[in-house]
Structures are given as structure tokens and as C-alpha cells.
Design a protein around this motif. Structure first.
Motif, PDB file in Angstrom:
ATOM      1  N   HIS A  18       0.829  -1.212   0.000  1.00 19.60           N
ATOM      2  CA  HIS A  18       0.000   0.000   0.000  1.00 19.60           C
ATOM      3  C   HIS A  18       0.862   1.260   0.000  1.00 19.60           C
ATOM      4  O   HIS A  18       0.560   2.235  -0.694  1.00 19.60           O
ATOM      5  N   ARG A  19       1.941   1.216   0.779  1.00 18.10           N
ATOM      6  CA  ARG A  19       2.815   2.378   0.898  1.00 18.10           C
ATOM      7  C   ARG A  19       3.432   2.753  -0.447  1.00 18.10           C
ATOM      8  O   ARG A  19       3.771   3.903  -0.690  1.00 18.10           O
ATOM      9  N   ARG A  20       3.551   1.778  -1.318  1.00 16.73           N
ATOM     10  CA  ARG A  20       4.130   2.023  -2.641  1.00 16.73           C
ATOM     11  C   ARG A  20       3.072   2.096  -3.738  1.00 16.73           C
ATOM     12  O   ARG A  20       3.379   1.950  -4.927  1.00 16.73           O
ATOM     13  N   GLY A  21       1.821   2.307  -3.335  1.00 17.06           N
ATOM     14  CA  GLY A  21       0.766   2.570  -4.311  1.00 17.06           C
ATOM     15  C   GLY A  21       0.132   1.358  -4.940  1.00 17.06           C
ATOM     16  O   GLY A  21      -0.608   1.487  -5.923  1.00 17.06           O
ATOM     17  N   ILE A  22       0.378   0.165  -4.404  1.00 17.60           N
ATOM     18  CA  ILE A  22      -0.228  -1.061  -4.939  1.00 17.60           C
ATOM     19  C   ILE A  22      -1.462  -1.405  -4.122  1.00 17.60           C
ATOM     20  O   ILE A  22      -1.382  -1.567  -2.899  1.00 17.60           O
ATOM     21  N   ARG A  23      -2.587  -1.516  -4.792  1.00 15.59           N
ATOM     22  CA  ARG A  23      -3.836  -1.824  -4.098  1.00 15.59           C
ATOM     23  C   ARG A  23      -3.932  -3.320  -3.817  1.00 15.59           C
ATOM     24  O   ARG A  23      -3.720  -4.153  -4.693  1.00 15.59           O
TER      25      ARG A  23
END
Length: 450
Positions: free
Chosen positions: A224-229
Motif C-alpha cells: 500500500h505504501r508504494r501505491g499497490i492496491r
């Protein structure tokens, strides 16, 4: 990756007479970065959309193995000077994964379980092997899942290391079922690689239990922190979207599980130990330590980013469920040996498949010192009795060694056969341990001194 002052080469090895504490210990210390977070962020940085930086990462045998594994696959990883007390920062530059290489995982479960899916993204053969003491570690569930995803794995029918992954440069992804009852690392390894699968991943756990859920929560949070849902449509089920994780500069939390023997020292000696940099919220299993130590009679408090644990005069026995934090079990077995009544620790059957069979190792070691401990199907039961000095075997396991040191605080003559095993996740252990004992009043333990 170059050696630095806190590498294993600087850590003591061989027999170690565990120092005893004549008085209650009072000390303040800083713990190096989390192994679990360091290795997860190294993997994600290696498949990110550009160069990134890990601030204050862990430098240990396990993290070095991960760095070397990713470098072998073609990732650029360079040390750069940072402000951390325990070594340099790491700049990670992604590159297409290459084949024709051998990855030696050492004793690192995270390396063997996290790198295996990445190897399927290489165009050709990647061989995975490990230290002879780690070849027994479960890998069958990962091999099965990779084959279901279309990855060719040549294990010669062993379902274990060493094996060769014959990559095709891509993994389609989609739905796959896995029984991760033996290790949550199977789930985390697949989730971490999933953004680079063609269609992402729909992962379904089919086993009756799933140990160490905080580690899976940690993986999901890192994604999540790296933009992956990542979606969780049901218990034991994850949907990961395809896409490149965002490159970032990320600080690494202290390793809270490595703080366990130091904090436990407060209970064994009736003293007070403070750990700086304790995060207000964490997905690390060690984040459960304040609650768990309180159950055993400790007084805990937090102030200005530090956790303080004070011994309560006695250690309470009882029943402990460590299913979410099995890596803490050796420390709590050490504490239970000094409790005021028998203690049952359950939910830890999976630790039989760690660096060693930790249940068997704990039983053998405690009985060798005169202790009473009984094996249960999913744990152990410890009945406190007078202990005496003697040899304490590390079994090539860092947490066995630290537990021997903990017991040695109250039992003279405990001799650990190889303190060097602590370099797996904490090369500074012996130095920090002895500085903790040398502190006559609350003073910083650790820091930048050599």
C-alpha cells in the motif's frame, strides 16, 4: 555490498559465557532496523518504477543475503552514507532480472521464499540453494504455487532446496491456492512479487491455520505504501493489482523482535530497560511485546518515542497464545523458566520449521540446565524449577543464542556454543548485551561508537 563496521566480521563468534546480573539492570538502548521490513522493502524497491532509498536498514547476515540475491538477479544496490547509527543507507536501482545465476539464501527464510517468485520473472534458469542447516526448511508450498502460476521448477522431486527455476521473463498471475500453514512467508513472497505479474494475483490460503499474521499485514502495508492496491475479499484471501510499485525513500523501523531479550531482561533482573524509537503503531510481531510482557507481570510505559519495561518483582505464569508472534517464543520460554507457576505457550507449532526445530531445541537446552519442559502438539509447557549452569546449544539459530543469554542473567555458568549465530539478524547483540549489563544508571546503550 561492502563490509562496514557492524558486519558479521566484527561480531564475536564461538563459545560465549553468558554474563550474570548481580543487581537489577537499568539501561537505555537503540535497536538496529527490522529484518522483516528491510527485506520486504528491498524486494519492492527492486521491482519499483525507479531508484529508491532505504534509510537506516538492517545490516546483518539475512539482509546481506537478500542484497546479494537481488544483485545476482541484476538489481543495483549501493551503500551511501546516512544518519543511522548502525550502518549506511541503501540506494536500490531496479533492472530487468537476469538468469544464469545461483542464489545462496544462507539461513534466511525470507530470501528463499521472497526471491523464488522473482526468479520466475527472469529469462532463463535461476538456481536457489541455501546453507546445509537450512535445506530442511519448508518450500513445497511455494514450489506448488509457482507451478500453478505456470513457472517451471526443477526440484528433482524433493519439494525442497536446492532447486532451479526456469523463468520465461514473465508470470501471468491470476488465481492460485496455497496452504501456508507452515509459514506466512509463502503468502508474503507471492504478494510482494504479484504487482509484476501480468494480471496481478488472486491468492487463496486453503490451510486450517495461518501463523504470524502480523507479517502478512506488514507485507500488505508495504505494498500500500508504494501505491499497490491489495484487497481482502475474505479471510485468507488477497487480490493484488498489477503495476509497478512506486520508488520511495523509506525509513526502516527498529527490529522490535530483536528488542525482546533486552526488554525481558527487566523482568529477569527486576530492573528497567528502555528502547528508543519504538513506533506508536507497527505491523511487526514484536509490536505485541508491551501487551505480552504485561501479562507476565511487567510494567510498561511509552513516552517520547520510547518504550520502558520495568520488572514487577515476579514473573507470572499462565497461558500465552503466541500464534501471531511465534518468533518471540524462545524469549518467553526463557522468561517462563523463572515464573511463579507453570506456563503453557501455544500456537507455535510452526516454529518447528524455522532455522532449527525450535521446540525441540528449547526442550533440549532447558532440560540440560535442569529445567522441566514438556512438548505439546502446538507448543510447550514449562514448570519452573531450580536451574544450573551448563552448555546451551545455538543450533545455528540466533533466537536460541539470545535465549541462552537471557537465562544466563540469573543462572551462572551458562555457556552458549556459538554467539556468532546472532549475526543473522543482530551482529551487535553481544556488544549491546554487555553494555546493558555495564550500565549503572540510565545511559545510552548502542550508538555510533565502534
Amino acid at each position: 555490498m561492502s563490509d562496514h563496521r557492524y558486519s558479521r566480521h566484527d561480531a564475536p563468534t564461538g563459545r560465549y559465557v553468558a554474563p550474570s546480573a548481580d543487581n537489577p539492570l537499568t539501561a537505555t538502548l537503540t535497536i538496529p532496523g527490522s529484518k522483516s521490513l528491510t527485506n520486504r522493502e528491498l524486494v519492492l524497491a527492486s521491482i519499483a518504477d525507479g531508484p529508491g532509498r532505504l534509510v537506516a536498514p538492517l545490516h546483518s547476515d539475512d539482509s546481506r543475503r537478500m542484497v546479494e540475491a537481488l544483485q545476482a538477479l541484476g538489481t543495483g544496490i549501493a551503500e551511501v552514507e546516512g544518519e543511522g547509527e548502525f550502518g549506511p543507507d541503501l540506494v536500490v536501482t531496479p533492472a530487468p532480472f537476469r538468469a544464469g545465476v545461483t542464489v545462496d539464501c544462507g539461513q534466511a527464510g525470507t530470501v528463499m521464499r521472497f526471491v523464488a517468485p522473482l526468479a520466475g520473472l527472469a529469462e532463463g534458469d535461476v538456481m536457489l540453494t541455501a546453507h546445509e542447516s537450512a535445506l530442511h526448511r519448508p518450500m513445497g508450498a511455494m514450489i506448488h504455487a509457482l507451478r500453478d502460476l505456470g513457472v517451471d521448477v526443477d526440484d528433482e522431486g524433493s519439494w525442497s532446496l536446492p532447486f532451479t527455476i526456469r523463468g520465461h521473463g514473465r508470470i501471468r498471475g491470476g488465481r492460485v491456492e496455497i496452504d501456508a500453514s507452515e509459514s506466512s512467508q509463502f503468502v508474503s513472497g507471492l504478494l510482494l512479487a504479484a504487482p509484476r505479474f501480468d494480471v496481478g494475483l488472486h491468492l487463496v490460503h486453503t490451510g486450517d491455520r495461518l501463523p504470524s499474521m502480523p507479517h502478512i499485514d506488514m507485507t500488505v502495508e508495504a505494498l500500500h505504501r508504494r501505491g499497490i492496491r491489495v484487497e481482502r475479499p475474505a479471510t485468507g484471501e488477497w487480490l493484488v493489482e498489477a503495476g509497478a510499485p512506486r520508488a520511495k525513500e523509506l525509513p526502516i523501523e527498529p527490529d522490535l523482535s530483536n528488542a525482546a531479550p533486552f526488554l525481558a531482561a527487566a523482568l529477569v533482573t527486576g530492573g528497567e530497560i528502555t528502547v528508543h524509537g519504538w513506533p506508536p503503531h507497527s505491523t511487526q510481531p514484536g509490536g505485541l511485546l508491551p501487551e505480552l510482557l504485561t501479562l507476565l507481570g511487567a510494567h510498561t510505559s511509552r513516552q517520547a518515542g520510547a518504550l520502558t519495561v520495568r520488572g514487577g518483582g515476579r514473573i507470572r505464569g499462565g497461558s500465552l497464545d503466541l500464534s501471531a508472534a511465534g518468533e518471540l517464543a524462545p524469549t518467553f520460554v526463557g522468561l517462563a523458566a523463572f515464573a511463579d507457576e507453570p506456563t503453557t505457550i501455544h500456537g507455535i507449532g510452526h516454529i518447528r520449521g524455522h532455522e532449527t526445530d525450535r521446540i525441540a531445541a528449547l526442550i533440549a537446552n532447558l532440560r540440560a540446565l535442569g529445567g522441566e519442559i514438556e512438548e505439546l502438539p502446538d507448543g510447550v509447557r514449562i514448570t519452573p524449577t531450580a536451574l544450573h549452569g551448563g552448555d546451551w546449544a545455538s543450533f545455528h539459530d540466533h533466537r536460541m543464542a539470545t535465549t541462552g543469554a537471557l537465562i544466563g542473567l540469573a543462572v551462572e555458568g551458562v555457556v552458549i556454543d556459538d554467539i556468532g549465530t546472532t549475526a543473522k539478524t543482530l551482529p551487535e547483540f553481544a556488544r549491546l548485551w554487555e553494555q546493558m549489563l555495564a550500565a549503572d544508571e540510565p545511559v545510552p546503550v548502542g550508538g555510533a561508537s565502534a
